[in-house]
Design a protein around this motif. Structure first.
Motif, PDB file in Angstrom:
ATOM      1  N   LYS A   1     -14.757   7.852   2.710  1.00 38.09           N
ATOM      2  CA  LYS A   1     -15.916   8.156   3.599  1.00 38.09           C
ATOM      3  C   LYS A   1     -17.229   7.296   2.942  1.00 38.09           C
ATOM      4  CE  LYS A   1     -15.989  12.509   4.866  1.00 38.09           C
ATOM      5  NZ  LYS A   1     -16.376  14.170   4.810  1.00 38.09           N
ATOM      6  N   VAL A   2     -17.416   7.600   1.735  1.00 36.58           N
ATOM      7  CA  VAL A   2     -18.405   7.162   0.607  1.00 36.58           C
ATOM      8  C   VAL A   2     -18.403   5.419   0.908  1.00 36.58           C
ATOM      9  CG1 VAL A   2     -19.577   6.955  -1.526  1.00 36.58           C
ATOM     10  CG2 VAL A   2     -18.927   9.093  -0.418  1.00 36.58           C
ATOM     11  N   LEU A   3     -17.046   4.964   0.579  1.00 38.95           N
ATOM     12  CA  LEU A   3     -17.139   3.404   0.587  1.00 38.95           C
ATOM     13  C   LEU A   3     -17.328   2.707   1.729  1.00 38.95           C
ATOM     14  CD1 LEU A   3     -14.001   3.518  -1.920  1.00 38.95           C
ATOM     15  CD2 LEU A   3     -16.553   3.016  -2.573  1.00 38.95           C
ATOM     16  N   ASP A   4     -16.845   3.428   2.658  1.00 39.88           N
ATOM     17  CA  ASP A   4     -17.287   2.972   4.270  1.00 39.88           C
ATOM     18  C   ASP A   4     -18.660   2.890   4.374  1.00 39.88           C
ATOM     19  OD1 ASP A   4     -14.667   2.334   5.301  1.00 39.88           O
ATOM     20  OD2 ASP A   4     -14.494   4.363   6.169  1.00 39.88           O
ATOM     21  N   ALA A   5     -19.435   3.854   3.987  1.00 44.32           N
ATOM     22  CA  ALA A   5     -21.001   3.874   4.346  1.00 44.32           C
ATOM     23  C   ALA A   5     -21.540   2.772   3.292  1.00 44.32           C
ATOM     24  CB  ALA A   5     -21.447   5.230   3.734  1.00 44.32           C
ATOM     25  N   ALA A   6     -21.168   2.508   2.191  1.00 43.03           N
ATOM     26  CA  ALA A   6     -21.819   1.683   1.397  1.00 43.03           C
ATOM     27  C   ALA A   6     -21.428   0.204   1.927  1.00 43.03           C
ATOM     28  CB  ALA A   6     -21.206   1.568  -0.278  1.00 43.03           C
ATOM     29  N   ALA A   7     -20.297  -0.087   2.405  1.00 44.60           N
ATOM     30  CA  ALA A   7     -19.845  -1.263   3.123  1.00 44.60           C
ATOM     31  C   ALA A   7     -20.645  -1.544   4.063  1.00 44.60           C
ATOM     32  CB  ALA A   7     -18.182  -1.214   3.335  1.00 44.60           C
ATOM     33  N   GLU A   8     -20.861  -0.568   5.167  1.00 46.09           N
ATOM     34  CA  GLU A   8     -21.675  -0.758   6.432  1.00 46.09           C
ATOM     35  C   GLU A   8     -23.181  -0.924   6.044  1.00 46.09           C
ATOM     36  OE1 GLU A   8     -20.858   2.453   9.044  1.00 46.09           O
ATOM     37  OE2 GLU A   8     -18.794   2.057   8.842  1.00 46.09           O
ATOM     38  N   ALA A   9     -23.516  -0.297   4.926  1.00 47.01           N
ATOM     39  CA  ALA A   9     -24.883  -0.403   4.582  1.00 47.01           C
ATOM     40  C   ALA A   9     -25.309  -1.710   4.167  1.00 47.01           C
ATOM     41  CB  ALA A   9     -25.555   0.698   3.786  1.00 47.01           C
ATOM     42  N   THR A  10     -24.329  -2.632   3.641  1.00 50.53           N
ATOM     43  CA  THR A  10     -24.538  -3.839   3.166  1.00 50.53           C
ATOM     44  C   THR A  10     -23.790  -5.030   3.986  1.00 50.53           C
ATOM     45  OG1 THR A  10     -22.465  -3.579   1.717  1.00 50.53           O
ATOM     46  CG2 THR A  10     -24.791  -3.057   0.580  1.00 50.53           C
ATOM     47  N   GLY A  11     -23.641  -4.622   5.374  1.00 49.80           N
ATOM     48  CA  GLY A  11     -23.274  -5.559   6.350  1.00 49.80           C
ATOM     49  C   GLY A  11     -21.734  -5.873   6.359  1.00 49.80           C
ATOM     50  N   ARG A  12     -21.011  -4.984   5.790  1.00 44.63           N
ATOM     51  CA  ARG A  12     -19.441  -5.367   5.880  1.00 44.63           C
ATOM     52  C   ARG A  12     -18.771  -4.099   6.351  1.00 44.63           C
ATOM     53  NH1 ARG A  12     -21.791  -6.237   0.364  1.00 44.63           N
ATOM     54  NH2 ARG A  12     -21.856  -8.226  -0.316  1.00 44.63           N
ATOM     55  N   SER A  13     -17.256  -4.396   6.362  1.00 43.36           N
ATOM     56  CA  SER A  13     -16.639  -3.207   6.576  1.00 43.36           C
ATOM     57  C   SER A  13     -15.429  -3.232   5.999  1.00 43.36           C
ATOM     58  CB  SER A  13     -16.349  -3.341   8.304  1.00 43.36           C
ATOM     59  OG  SER A  13     -15.667  -4.383   8.621  1.00 43.36           O
ATOM     60  N   ILE A  14     -14.686  -2.205   5.780  1.00 42.19           N
ATOM     61  CA  ILE A  14     -13.293  -2.147   5.169  1.00 42.19           C
ATOM     62  C   ILE A  14     -12.252  -1.742   6.276  1.00 42.19           C
ATOM     63  CG2 ILE A  14     -11.948  -0.999   3.420  1.00 42.19           C
ATOM     64  CD1 ILE A  14     -14.507  -0.574   1.794  1.00 42.19           C
ATOM     65  N   SER A  15     -11.153  -2.589   6.335  1.00 37.59           N
ATOM     66  CA  SER A  15     -10.144  -1.877   7.176  1.00 37.59           C
ATOM     67  C   SER A  15      -9.019  -1.343   6.147  1.00 37.59           C
ATOM     68  CB  SER A  15      -9.133  -3.235   7.741  1.00 37.59           C
ATOM     69  OG  SER A  15     -10.291  -3.576   8.693  1.00 37.59           O
ATOM     70  N   TRP A  16      -9.070  -0.075   6.368  1.00 43.24           N
ATOM     71  CA  TRP A  16      -8.107   0.683   5.341  1.00 43.24           C
ATOM     72  C   TRP A  16      -6.889   0.711   5.644  1.00 43.24           C
ATOM     73  CZ3 TRP A  16     -10.206   2.021   0.858  1.00 43.24           C
ATOM     74  CH2 TRP A  16     -11.359   2.165   0.625  1.00 43.24           C
ATOM     75  N   MET A  17      -5.631   0.475   4.775  1.00 46.22           N
ATOM     76  CA  MET A  17      -4.246   0.420   5.220  1.00 46.22           C
ATOM     77  C   MET A  17      -3.658   1.657   4.299  1.00 46.22           C
ATOM     78  SD  MET A  17      -1.816  -2.791   4.490  1.00 46.22           S
ATOM     79  CE  MET A  17      -0.100  -2.454   4.952  1.00 46.22           C
ATOM     80  N   ARG A  18      -3.443   2.756   4.926  1.00 41.68           N
ATOM     81  CA  ARG A  18      -2.690   3.840   4.162  1.00 41.68           C
ATOM     82  C   ARG A  18      -1.338   3.606   3.624  1.00 41.68           C
ATOM     83  NH1 ARG A  18      -3.795   9.267   5.206  1.00 41.68           N
ATOM     84  NH2 ARG A  18      -2.113   9.930   3.789  1.00 41.68           N
ATOM     85  N   LEU A  19      -1.154   3.804   2.418  1.00 41.66           N
ATOM     86  CA  LEU A  19       0.130   3.860   1.886  1.00 41.66           C
ATOM     87  C   LEU A  19       0.601   4.993   1.224  1.00 41.66           C
ATOM     88  CD1 LEU A  19      -0.418   0.141  -0.288  1.00 41.66           C
ATOM     89  CD2 LEU A  19       0.506   0.703   1.923  1.00 41.66           C
ATOM     90  N   TYR A  20       1.766   5.094   0.748  1.00 43.31           N
ATOM     91  CA  TYR A  20       2.297   6.162   0.419  1.00 43.31           C
ATOM     92  C   TYR A  20       3.071   6.311  -0.996  1.00 43.31           C
ATOM     93  CZ  TYR A  20       1.285   7.141   5.232  1.00 43.31           C
ATOM     94  OH  TYR A  20       0.339   7.305   6.519  1.00 43.31           O
ATOM     95  N   ALA A  21       2.955   7.190  -1.777  1.00 36.70           N
ATOM     96  CA  ALA A  21       3.575   7.422  -3.103  1.00 36.70           C
ATOM     97  C   ALA A  21       3.631   8.863  -3.532  1.00 36.70           C
ATOM     98  CB  ALA A  21       2.790   6.558  -4.181  1.00 36.70           C
ATOM     99  N   GLY A  22       4.738   9.141  -4.151  1.00 37.32           N
ATOM    100  CA  GLY A  22       4.772  10.605  -4.600  1.00 37.32           C
ATOM    101  C   GLY A  22       5.104  11.300  -3.394  1.00 37.32           C
ATOM    102  N   GLU A  23       4.669  12.580  -3.317  1.00 36.82           N
ATOM    103  CA  GLU A  23       5.215  13.539  -2.534  1.00 36.82           C
ATOM    104  C   GLU A  23       4.932  12.973  -0.984  1.00 36.82           C
ATOM    105  OE1 GLU A  23       3.165  17.459  -2.919  1.00 36.82           O
ATOM    106  OE2 GLU A  23       3.829  18.100  -0.772  1.00 36.82           O
ATOM    107  N   SER A  24       3.918  12.162  -0.547  1.00 35.39           N
ATOM    108  CA  SER A  24       3.816  11.814   0.701  1.00 35.39           C
ATOM    109  C   SER A  24       4.855  10.656   0.993  1.00 35.39           C
ATOM    110  CB  SER A  24       2.314  11.111   0.735  1.00 35.39           C
ATOM    111  OG  SER A  24       2.315  10.085  -0.081  1.00 35.39           O
ATOM    112  N   ALA A  25       5.158  10.106  -0.091  1.00 34.85           N
ATOM    113  CA  ALA A  25       6.449   8.772   0.100  1.00 34.85           C
ATOM    114  C   ALA A  25       7.711   9.808   0.343  1.00 34.85           C
ATOM    115  CB  ALA A  25       6.203   8.132  -1.000  1.00 34.85           C
ATOM    116  N   ARG A  26       7.871  10.853  -0.539  1.00 36.23           N
ATOM    117  CA  ARG A  26       9.391  11.491  -0.309  1.00 36.23           C
ATOM    118  C   ARG A  26       9.386  12.051   1.129  1.00 36.23           C
ATOM    119  NH1 ARG A  26       7.964  12.706  -5.419  1.00 36.23           N
ATOM    120  NH2 ARG A  26       6.973  14.861  -5.137  1.00 36.23           N
ATOM    121  N   GLU A  27       8.365  12.457   1.732  1.00 35.96           N
ATOM    122  CA  GLU A  27       8.390  12.932   3.179  1.00 35.96           C
ATOM    123  C   GLU A  27       8.713  11.825   4.014  1.00 35.96           C
ATOM    124  OE1 GLU A  27       4.627  14.725   3.715  1.00 35.96           O
ATOM    125  OE2 GLU A  27       4.753  16.337   2.316  1.00 35.96           O
TER     126      GLU A  27
END
Ligand code: NAD
Length: 419
Positions: free
Chosen positions: A50-76
């Motif tokens: 949330k914070v990084l999105d706000a900083a990117a937007e405030a400086t005229g950019r955007s981030i396209s997040w790509m969710r990846l999994y490791a550990g417990e979320s990957a085991r599921e």
């Protein structure tokens, strides 16, 4: 590259890197992989996003997040701890951020964090250690600390070459050491565990090079090589010697050694020149406290770096605050210093500052210094106003205790106010 279970966002562009120099070419809407992680990763991951999105937007950019999994979320999802999707996506998209991953002590699998660093050859663990106004500290003048620790990530005792007491393998190694190498009176009789500590010229030089490059680019005064060379002559002293070698052979008059500083300049370094010095690790742990302001960038083999960066982190507010990143050539994986703190998992309680400030390092690596500074200033202003999570709240007078998500909202609000 096609992925089994993750989607490449359609609205972002890839970061690329120069094949020779590793220098990143960053679009204004990059695709950035993120692993929220285990335990409190599910709290601090979304907060930082949330914070990084706000900083990117405030400086005229955007981030396209790509969710990846490791550990417990990957085991599921994958029934494994570290799926190829995750490693390959970080390899392809080059710059990523992750939360903590749990490693069981003793039994079970080896650290996924170490595995990721090895697979992606992220050879430098970087931990900036600076004090933010308003953060409680156990020392009287925490503002004296402004250091960046470079810890070697791929060798030393973390290389994981060790054998368990009582196994055939360890007895084979013992026999070799005693009979072939002549250390016949050194290892006690009976069960013994044996580990190997490799420190190479290649591994040392690329780490020290990275630290010196950073010091020059960031206008720092010194790089200190931290070693235990008085005891371990062919590993730790070799680290020191190779470190000086890379400095003097590759950096010309951009650097001087501490000996030259006194012999030729009477202790007063010329402007813009980086002084290369070395300290023995145990002494360095004292100097962190007693002569804090004399240190700037530190370059260390793995184990020294582990101890020193945690000790330095304690002086500026501890685990809730301390950020980090792992760097390779043309590759960045930002991550907080802290672990998954399982007892607080999912409680919306812990401090996301360390993950947010790890994101700040990531933004710096993208070359987005304005966004990175905005994140730092907004975090500092939010904490200075006494709006903090439970860990800092119990150490300050007054103040408002916020949940993880509320604190992230407060930082976002401050970003809007500041921009
Ligand atoms: P930890 O950092 O998870 O937690 C220790 C204590 O520090 C917590 O109980 C909590 O009091 C405090 N703390 C940590 N993060 C905090 C935050 N963001 N806000 C407020 N307080 C915070 O260390 P641990 O208990 O030794 O390790 C737990 C697990 O995490 C282990 O499995 C370990 O291997 C793993 N770990 C992972 C990483 C990583 O992913 N890079 C790093 C360290 C530990």
């Amino acid at each position: 590259m096609s992925y089994e279970q993750v989607e490449v966002p359609a609205d972002g562009e890839r970061i690329t890197a120069d094949a020779e120099t590793g220098e990143l070419d960053v679009p204004s809407n990059p695709i950035i992989p993120i692993i929220h992680g285990d335990g409190i990763g599910t709290d601090v991951g979304p907060a930082a996003q949330k914070v990084l999105d706000a900083a990117a937007e405030a400086t005229g950019r955007s981030i396209s997040w790509m969710r990846l999994y490791a550990g417990e979320s990957a085991r599921e999802r994958y029934d494994e701890n570290l799926p190829d999707d995750t490693v390959e996506a970080i390899r392809e998209f080059r710059v990523a951020i992750k939360g903590p991953l749990t490693t069981p002590v003793g039994s079970g699998f080896r650290s996924l964090n170490v595995a990721l660093r090895k697979k992606l050859d992220l050879y430098a663990n970087v931990r900036p250690t600076y004090h933010l106004d308003g953060v409680p500290s156990p020392v009287t003048s925490p503002e004296k600390m402004d250091m960046v620790n470079f810890r070697e990530n791929t060798e030393d005792v973390y290389a994981g070459i060790e054998w368990e007491a009582g196994t055939d393998e360890v007895e084979k190694v013992r026999e070799f050491i005693e009979e072939e190498m002549g250390f016949d009176e050194t290892i006690h009789d009976g069960p013994v565990g044996i580990g190997i500590k490799p420190i190479s010229e290649f591994g040392t030089k690329r780490l020290v090079r990275r630290a010196i490059d950073y010091a020059i680019e960031d206008g720092r005064d010194s790089v200190t090589l931290v070693h235990k060379g008085n005891i371990m002559k062919f590993t730790e002293a070799a680290f020191r010697d190779w470190g000086y070698e890379v400095a003097t052979e590759e950096y010309g008059d951009e650097v001087i050694t501490e000996d030259e500083l006194w012999e030729e300049y009477d202790g007063d370094a010329p402007d813009g020149v980086v002084v290369i010095k070395d300290r023995i690790a145990d002494n360095m742990l004292q100097q962190l406290l007693t002569r804090t302001e004399q240190y700037d960038v530190l370059a260390m083999p793995n184990l020294n770096g582990d101890y020193l960066s945690d000790a330095a982190g304690a002086q500026i507010g501890g685990l809730g605050i301390a950020p980090g990143a792992n760097l390779g050539d043309g590759r960045v994986l930002a991550e907080p210093v802290h672990g998954s703190a399982p007892k607080y998992a999912g409680e919306d309680k812990v401090n996301p500052t360390a993950m947010i400030l790890s994101g700040r390092i990531m933004l710096e690596q993208l070359g987005w210094d304005d966004a990175a500074d905005l994140v730092r200033d907004a975090v500092e202003e939010t904490i200075s106003a006494g709006t903090v999570t439970y860990d800092l709240h119990r150490q300050i007078e007054g103040g408002t205790k916020l949940a993880t998500s509320e604190y992230a909202d407060a930082v976002v609000e401050t970003i809007h106010d500041l921009s």
